[in-house]
Design a protein around this motif. Structure first.
Motif, mmCIF file in Angstrom:
data_model
loop_
_atom_site.group_PDB
_atom_site.id
_atom_site.type_symbol
_atom_site.label_atom_id
_atom_site.label_comp_id
_atom_site.label_asym_id
_atom_site.label_seq_id
_atom_site.Cartn_x
_atom_site.Cartn_y
_atom_site.Cartn_z
ATOM 1 N N LEU A 8 -96.796 53.529 52.722
ATOM 2 C CA LEU A 8 -96.065 52.063 52.710
ATOM 3 C C LEU A 8 -96.693 51.383 51.707
ATOM 4 N N LEU A 9 -97.894 51.597 51.057
ATOM 5 C CA LEU A 9 -98.302 51.112 50.138
ATOM 6 C C LEU A 9 -98.134 51.737 48.720
ATOM 7 N N LEU A 10 -97.862 52.906 48.608
ATOM 8 C CA LEU A 10 -97.757 53.759 47.475
ATOM 9 C C LEU A 10 -96.557 53.374 46.806
ATOM 10 N N PRO A 11 -95.364 53.146 47.520
ATOM 11 C CA PRO A 11 -94.149 52.519 46.728
ATOM 12 C C PRO A 11 -94.330 51.276 46.240
ATOM 13 N N LEU A 12 -95.042 50.285 46.794
ATOM 14 C CA LEU A 12 -95.378 49.086 46.047
ATOM 15 C C LEU A 12 -96.243 49.240 44.747
ATOM 16 N N ILE A 13 -97.117 50.030 44.841
ATOM 17 C CA ILE A 13 -97.944 50.387 43.694
ATOM 18 C C ILE A 13 -97.060 51.038 42.587
ATOM 19 N N VAL A 14 -96.246 51.717 43.041
ATOM 20 C CA VAL A 14 -95.251 52.522 42.209
ATOM 21 C C VAL A 14 -94.220 51.468 41.482
ATOM 22 N N GLY A 15 -93.746 50.443 42.124
ATOM 23 C CA GLY A 15 -92.994 49.404 41.615
ATOM 24 C C GLY A 15 -93.524 48.797 40.786
ATOM 25 N N GLN A 16 -94.937 48.405 40.899
ATOM 26 C CA GLN A 16 -95.741 47.657 39.971
ATOM 27 C C GLN A 16 -96.049 48.326 38.827
ATOM 28 N N LEU A 17 -96.137 49.514 38.874
ATOM 29 C CA LEU A 17 -96.424 50.672 37.759
ATOM 30 C C LEU A 17 -94.962 50.496 36.977
ATOM 31 N N GLU A 18 -93.871 50.598 37.486
ATOM 32 C CA GLU A 18 -92.591 50.568 36.842
ATOM 33 C C GLU A 18 -92.426 49.295 35.932
ATOM 34 N N HIS A 19 -92.607 48.034 36.716
ATOM 35 C CA HIS A 19 -92.734 46.888 35.855
ATOM 36 C C HIS A 19 -93.565 46.981 34.469
ATOM 37 N N LYS A 20 -94.903 47.356 34.676
ATOM 38 C CA LYS A 20 -95.777 47.231 33.592
ATOM 39 C C LYS A 20 -95.418 48.326 32.483
ATOM 40 N N ALA A 21 -95.212 49.766 33.099
ATOM 41 C CA ALA A 21 -94.779 50.783 31.913
ATOM 42 C C ALA A 21 -93.603 50.454 31.237
ATOM 43 N N MET A 22 -92.588 50.103 31.984
ATOM 44 C CA MET A 22 -91.391 49.681 31.050
ATOM 45 C C MET A 22 -91.674 48.339 30.169
ATOM 46 N N ALA A 23 -92.438 47.456 30.531
ATOM 47 C CA ALA A 23 -92.518 46.393 29.743
ATOM 48 C C ALA A 23 -93.332 46.596 28.373
ATOM 49 N N HIS A 24 -94.284 47.830 28.580
ATOM 50 C CA HIS A 24 -95.070 48.144 27.639
ATOM 51 C C HIS A 24 -94.043 49.091 26.550
ATOM 52 N N MET A 25 -93.221 49.955 27.049
ATOM 53 C CA MET A 25 -92.218 50.971 26.227
ATOM 54 C C MET A 25 -91.132 50.259 25.705
ATOM 55 N N GLN A 26 -90.776 49.167 26.500
ATOM 56 C CA GLN A 26 -89.756 48.504 25.725
ATOM 57 C C GLN A 26 -89.866 47.079 25.050
ATOM 58 N N SER A 27 -91.366 46.769 25.008
ATOM 59 C CA SER A 27 -91.792 45.582 24.514
ATOM 60 C C SER A 27 -91.056 44.288 25.237
ATOM 61 N N ARG A 28 -91.130 44.378 26.513
ATOM 62 C CA ARG A 28 -90.766 43.348 27.333
ATOM 63 C C ARG A 28 -91.954 42.360 27.832
ATOM 64 N N LEU A 29 -91.882 41.405 27.406
ATOM 65 C CA LEU A 29 -93.076 40.438 27.493
ATOM 66 C C LEU A 29 -93.060 39.706 28.852
ATOM 67 N N LEU A 33 -96.427 62.257 38.186
ATOM 68 C CA LEU A 33 -95.070 62.565 38.332
ATOM 69 C C LEU A 33 -94.091 61.048 38.685
ATOM 70 N N ALA A 34 -94.667 59.929 39.290
ATOM 71 C CA ALA A 34 -94.058 58.840 39.245
ATOM 72 C C ALA A 34 -94.093 58.267 37.837
ATOM 73 N N PHE A 35 -94.839 58.441 37.120
ATOM 74 C CA PHE A 35 -94.912 57.848 35.842
ATOM 75 C C PHE A 35 -93.880 58.698 34.973
ATOM 76 N N VAL A 36 -93.727 60.166 35.349
ATOM 77 C CA VAL A 36 -92.784 60.777 34.495
ATOM 78 C C VAL A 36 -91.312 60.359 34.832
ATOM 79 N N VAL A 37 -91.125 59.891 36.223
ATOM 80 C CA VAL A 37 -89.836 59.491 36.875
ATOM 81 C C VAL A 37 -89.668 57.826 35.861
ATOM 82 N N ILE A 38 -90.643 57.270 35.700
ATOM 83 C CA ILE A 38 -90.495 56.022 34.694
ATOM 84 C C ILE A 38 -90.104 56.258 33.664
ATOM 85 N N TRP A 39 -90.913 57.177 32.942
ATOM 86 C CA TRP A 39 -90.787 57.245 31.577
ATOM 87 C C TRP A 39 -89.236 57.926 31.080
ATOM 88 N N VAL A 40 -88.650 58.791 32.172
ATOM 89 C CA VAL A 40 -87.101 59.299 32.012
ATOM 90 C C VAL A 40 -86.168 58.129 32.035
#
Length: 312
Positions: free
Chosen positions: A16-37, A268-275
């Motif tokens: 139950l904790l892992l999905p929340l961490i993945v959600g936070q990872l998606e916020h940060k990874a997409m922010a870096h990849m798309q220059s979203r401040l 693999l979760a990072f790959v999902v976000i990257w795709v």
């Protein structure tokens, strides 16, 4: 009995904790990849409070049910989308002896229960009384039927190679030389899993630019948040199953087994976000063609290769 109950609590709590961490990872990874401040400012240091802010926002929003909706089905649809993924987590082994339940037909159980989760989107679309939601539900149903076959075929190849349907047994039978041998099946399984989760570029059932949010158009507040949570739990489940079936689960040098499992899951979760960031949404005809012309033949080739190797 107490040991089994304690094990279930620990595993379910961790997952139950892992999905929340993945959600936070998606916020940060997409922010870096798309220059979203924006996601970098909430709470100060690197936007650590973004996930908390999103949670508070969903809780504060009014829970609205359309007058034309089927109220009973509309209310339970988010739970139908979320609960099956939580049930699947119980049988996924994290390390040697670290699992909730080891079923002899664990692989069949996982694939069957994961298919139920998609019904939540179909129920939401049908019950909303909205033409965009109905269209999104129909697309979800078509996508499920198309990508369930390559998903099952790819998973069957691993079961054939290991000689068991138990997820723990598959990990124990896994060998390093399976990586190139089962590579086709791994790719087919992961891509088909992304499509079943309706993750970009397979998000035609949601398609904000065409049908608003598809099955979730009429949902607000905590019910909408449950659909979002179901998506992140689905990412964890897909990553964990790919790890268990094709990447050796807890096998790895030096580090403890559960650590290796978690490392592979997060990669693999990072790959999902990257795709999601890298590829545009596919058209419906492209999506169906990929399943029937691309993935199904590849899955059959993997099954044939596995049969030849096992015989020889």
């Amino acid at each position: 009995m107490l040991e089994i109950a304690l094990r279930l609590v620990v595993i379910i709590g961790a997952f139950l904790l892992l999905p929340l961490i993945v959600g936070q990872l998606e916020h940060k990874a997409m922010a870096h990849m798309q220059s979203r401040l924006g996601p970098m400012y909430a709470g100060g240091f690197h936007g650590w409070a973004q996930l908390i802010a999103d949670g508070v926002k969903f809780v504060q929003k009014e829970d609205v049910i359309p007058a034309a909706a089927d109220r009973a089905v509309f209310k339970i649809a988010p739970a139908v989308a979320l609960v099956p993924y939580l049930i699947v987590m119980i049988v996924i082994p994290v390390g040697p002896g670290l699992y909730g339940v080891d079923l002899d037909a664990g692989l069949f159980f996982v694939l069957a229960v994961m298919g139920v989760g998609v019904l939540g989107s179909i129920m939401a679309g049908w019950s909303s009384g909205n033409k965009y939601s109905v269209l999104g539900g129909m697309r979800s149903a078509a996508q499920l039927m198309s990508y369930e076959l390559p998903l099952v075929l790819a998973a069957s190849s691993v079961a054939m190679a290991a000689g068991t349907l138990s997820l723990t047994g598959i990990v124990e039978a896994w060998q390093w030389w399976w990586l190139p041998w089962q590579a086709i099946g791994a790719i087919v399984f992961f891509v088909a899993g992304l499509a079943e989760l309706r993750r970009p570029p397979f998000d035609m059932p949601i398609a904000e630019s065409e049908i608003i949010m598809g099955p979730m158009t009429e949902y607000t507040g905590i019910r909408f948040a449950l659909f979002m949570l179901a998506e992140y739990v689905g990412i964890v489940v897909l990553s964990a199953l790919t790890t268990v079936l094709f990447l050796g689960g807890w096998h790895g040098p030096w580090l403890p087994g559960p650590v290796w499992t978690l490392i592979k899951i997060f990669v693999l979760a990072f790959v999902v976000i990257w795709v999601r960031v890298s590829y545009p949404r596919m058209r419906e005809d492209q999506l169906q063609k990929l399943a029937w012309v691309g993935l199904v033949p590849l899955a059959l080739v993997q099954l044939a290769l596995t049969g030849v190797v096992k015989v020889l």
